[in-house]
Design a protein around this motif. Structure first.
Motif, PDB file in Angstrom:
ATOM      1  N   PRO A 135       0.777  -1.238   0.000  1.00 16.35           N
ATOM      2  CA  PRO A 135       0.000   0.000   0.000  1.00 16.35           C
ATOM      3  C   PRO A 135       0.810   1.290   0.000  1.00 16.35           C
ATOM      4  O   PRO A 135       0.256   2.354   0.267  1.00 16.35           O
ATOM      5  CB  PRO A 135      -0.775  -0.118   1.310  1.00 16.35           C
ATOM      6  CG  PRO A 135       0.198  -0.792   2.241  1.00 16.35           C
ATOM      7  CD  PRO A 135       0.948  -1.783   1.373  1.00 16.35           C
ATOM      8  N   VAL A 138      -0.678   4.523  -2.140  1.00 17.11           N
ATOM      9  CA  VAL A 138      -1.921   5.124  -1.646  1.00 17.11           C
ATOM     10  C   VAL A 138      -1.760   5.650  -0.225  1.00 17.11           C
ATOM     11  O   VAL A 138      -2.372   6.668   0.150  1.00 17.11           O
ATOM     12  CB  VAL A 138      -3.096   4.132  -1.758  1.00 17.11           C
ATOM     13  CG1 VAL A 138      -3.014   3.021  -0.694  1.00 17.11           C
ATOM     14  CG2 VAL A 138      -4.430   4.868  -1.658  1.00 17.11           C
ATOM     15  N   GLU A 139      -0.922   5.028   0.577  1.00 17.86           N
ATOM     16  CA  GLU A 139      -0.700   5.542   1.930  1.00 17.86           C
ATOM     17  C   GLU A 139       0.050   6.879   1.885  1.00 17.86           C
ATOM     18  O   GLU A 139      -0.209   7.774   2.701  1.00 17.86           O
ATOM     19  CB  GLU A 139       0.051   4.524   2.784  1.00 17.86           C
ATOM     20  CG  GLU A 139      -0.767   3.287   3.135  1.00 17.86           C
ATOM     21  CD  GLU A 139      -1.907   3.553   4.115  1.00 17.86           C
ATOM     22  OE1 GLU A 139      -2.047   4.700   4.588  1.00 17.86           O
ATOM     23  OE2 GLU A 139      -2.674   2.613   4.389  1.00 17.86           O
ATOM     24  N   TYR A 142      -2.572   9.379   0.948  1.00 23.30           N
ATOM     25  CA  TYR A 142      -3.424   9.622   2.105  1.00 23.30           C
ATOM     26  C   TYR A 142      -2.730  10.548   3.104  1.00 23.30           C
ATOM     27  O   TYR A 142      -3.335  11.514   3.600  1.00 23.30           O
ATOM     28  CB  TYR A 142      -3.770   8.281   2.759  1.00 23.30           C
ATOM     29  CG  TYR A 142      -4.646   8.377   3.990  1.00 23.30           C
ATOM     30  CD1 TYR A 142      -6.028   8.525   3.875  1.00 23.30           C
ATOM     31  CD2 TYR A 142      -4.092   8.299   5.272  1.00 23.30           C
ATOM     32  CE1 TYR A 142      -6.827   8.596   5.013  1.00 23.30           C
ATOM     33  CE2 TYR A 142      -4.889   8.368   6.401  1.00 23.30           C
ATOM     34  CZ  TYR A 142      -6.259   8.519   6.260  1.00 23.30           C
ATOM     35  OH  TYR A 142      -7.053   8.601   7.383  1.00 23.30           O
ATOM     36  N   ALA A 176      -9.208   5.659  -4.797  1.00 27.53           N
ATOM     37  CA  ALA A 176      -8.848   4.880  -3.612  1.00 27.53           C
ATOM     38  C   ALA A 176      -8.752   5.772  -2.383  1.00 27.53           C
ATOM     39  O   ALA A 176      -9.157   5.383  -1.275  1.00 27.53           O
ATOM     40  CB  ALA A 176      -7.515   4.165  -3.853  1.00 27.53           C
ATOM     41  N   LEU A 180     -10.596   5.428   1.213  1.00 30.00           N
ATOM     42  CA  LEU A 180      -9.852   5.401   2.479  1.00 30.00           C
ATOM     43  C   LEU A 180     -10.361   6.484   3.436  1.00 30.00           C
ATOM     44  O   LEU A 180     -10.536   6.227   4.638  1.00 30.00           O
ATOM     45  CB  LEU A 180      -8.369   5.633   2.214  1.00 30.00           C
ATOM     46  CG  LEU A 180      -7.430   4.439   2.110  1.00 30.00           C
ATOM     47  CD1 LEU A 180      -6.004   4.919   1.914  1.00 30.00           C
ATOM     48  CD2 LEU A 180      -7.520   3.548   3.346  1.00 30.00           C
ATOM     49  N   SER A 240      -7.099  -5.539  -2.474  1.00 27.55           N
ATOM     50  CA  SER A 240      -7.759  -4.493  -1.689  1.00 27.55           C
ATOM     51  C   SER A 240      -8.398  -3.450  -2.587  1.00 27.55           C
ATOM     52  O   SER A 240      -7.821  -3.062  -3.605  1.00 27.55           O
ATOM     53  CB  SER A 240      -6.732  -3.814  -0.778  1.00 27.55           C
ATOM     54  OG  SER A 240      -7.257  -2.617  -0.239  1.00 27.55           O
ATOM     55  N   TYR A 242      -8.458  -0.467  -1.849  1.00 26.54           N
ATOM     56  CA  TYR A 242      -7.589   0.702  -1.743  1.00 26.54           C
ATOM     57  C   TYR A 242      -6.411   0.612  -2.719  1.00 26.54           C
ATOM     58  O   TYR A 242      -5.685   1.583  -2.904  1.00 26.54           O
ATOM     59  CB  TYR A 242      -7.080   0.853  -0.311  1.00 26.54           C
ATOM     60  CG  TYR A 242      -8.176   0.797   0.721  1.00 26.54           C
ATOM     61  CD1 TYR A 242      -9.355   1.536   0.559  1.00 26.54           C
ATOM     62  CD2 TYR A 242      -8.075  -0.019   1.840  1.00 26.54           C
ATOM     63  CE1 TYR A 242     -10.383   1.470   1.487  1.00 26.54           C
ATOM     64  CE2 TYR A 242      -9.095  -0.092   2.780  1.00 26.54           C
ATOM     65  CZ  TYR A 242     -10.240   0.650   2.598  1.00 26.54           C
ATOM     66  OH  TYR A 242     -11.267   0.582   3.523  1.00 26.54           O
ATOM     67  N   PRO A 245      -9.793   0.302  -6.896  1.00 24.10           N
ATOM     68  CA  PRO A 245     -11.117   0.719  -6.414  1.00 24.10           C
ATOM     69  C   PRO A 245     -12.286  -0.052  -7.019  1.00 24.10           C
ATOM     70  O   PRO A 245     -13.349  -0.149  -6.390  1.00 24.10           O
ATOM     71  CB  PRO A 245     -11.167   2.199  -6.790  1.00 24.10           C
ATOM     72  CG  PRO A 245      -9.744   2.634  -6.763  1.00 24.10           C
ATOM     73  CD  PRO A 245      -8.977   1.462  -7.314  1.00 24.10           C
TER      74      PRO A 245
END
Length: 324
Positions: A135, A138-139, A142, A176, A180, A240, A242, A245
């Motif tokens: 991840p 995307v983390e 985020y 995504a 989240l 996932s 995330y 999507p």
């Protein structure tokens, strides 16, 4: 089921002919390093991000995900006098198939919106696959959004009017991110602008088969990007939402969405399906399918009539969203 592809728009077909020797639609894992070193990324250093003095530009390192390195945010603020209320913010996520690019890629488009609508642009740098699989990307996206929301007022921005936006992989990461933020109870974006988003790792829609070997991003390139992100999990049962999507079972409770895609590109059917599922979940979405458009056509052929229509639609949606 026919595999005959829909035709390209004539102006766009001519543009593809001009770039066919430079861009191959079927990127393989062996091509990633070569493309990363190509002229496209190098040219980004020459962009005038100030747009002739209209923006004050800075790169700022901010905290990344817990236990991960800092991330870089490109922050572009209008130099014109501050309005009576804080400015809205575009939080931009760049494209590049999950494996290419930096926070300069595509930001010129966001700056055009910002200049027209008096917005702040924050463009996030995220770690790339395959060196940093899901991840990590995307983390990073985020974490950058959390920082932007927490510091929006310091930038002259409105934390309640942040629009998340991206094209291709950046569109998929923006979708995504919306999931989240909903699921973690984070800040709610005002909207999500998803341009030709990369949503489905399964790579098995009719359009992905129709467009094999055509355009600038076909099913071979798509498999390369998704496998870099997910490894052996790509296409399997345990991916996932995330990361991809399209795997989300619940698309309710999301911010209003704008989605667009070309009729002659790999992502057509997954984007149409995603918009339909937002409606089926009771959500708000606007969908445009541009006839004869290939992937990212408005960036490669910005003067084409279809490209001008697409860019006008993005701006019109943003203007309506901000007026609400």
């Amino acid at each position: 089921m026919t595999s005959v592809p829909p035709p390209f728009d004539p102006e766009l077909a001519a543009a593809l002919e001009l770039i066919k020797d430079v861009i191959s639609p079927g990127m393989t894992p062996q091509d990633i390093d070569v493309v990363r070193q190509g002229p496209g990324i190098a040219l980004l250093a020459d962009l005038d991000l100030t747009q002739a003095g209209a923006f004050e530009v800075e790169d700022r390192a901010v905290p990344g995900p817990q236990g991960a390195p800092e991330i870089s945010l490109l922050i572009c603020r209008p130099t014109s006098p501050a309005p009576d209320r804080p400015r809205p913010v575009v939080y931009h996520v760049h494209g590049g198939g999950m494996v290419l690019g930096n926070n300069r890629v595509g930001v010129d488009v966001a700056l055009d919106w910002a200049r027209e609508l008096d917005m702040i642009v924050v463009s996030v740098e995220y770690r790339l696959a395959p060196e940093h699989p899901h991840p990590a990307p995307v983390e990073d996206v985020y974490a950058g959004l959390l920082w932007t929301a927490e510091h929006a007022k310091e930038l002259g921005g409105d934390p309640d009017r942040i629009v998340i936006a991206g094209a291709s992989a950046g569109g998929g990461l923006s979708a995504a991110l919306a999931l989240l933020l909903r699921d973690r109870g984070g800040p709610r974006p005002l909207g999500q602008l998803l341009m030709c988003p990369m949503l489905d790792d399964r790579n098995d829609t009719p359009s992905s088969h129709q467009m094999a070997g055509l355009g600038i991003w076909d099913r071979t390139a798509n498999e390369t990007g998704w496998t870099a992100l997910l490894g052996e999990r790509r296409g399997g049962p345990d991916v996932s939402p995330y990361a991809a999507p399209a795997r989300a079972e619940d698309l309710s409770g999301l911010p209003p969405a704008f989605l667009d895609v070309g009729s002659a590109e790999t992502f057509r059917d997954e984007v149409v399906a995603y918009a339909s599922r937002i409606w089926q979940a009771g959500g708000v979405a606007e969908l445009h399918v541009w006839p004869g458009g290939f992937h990212g056509f408005d960036g490669f052929a910005p003067q084409a009539a279809l490209s001008r229509s697409a860019r006008a639609a993005h701006l019109d949606w943003l203007r309506r969203l901000l007026a609400e």
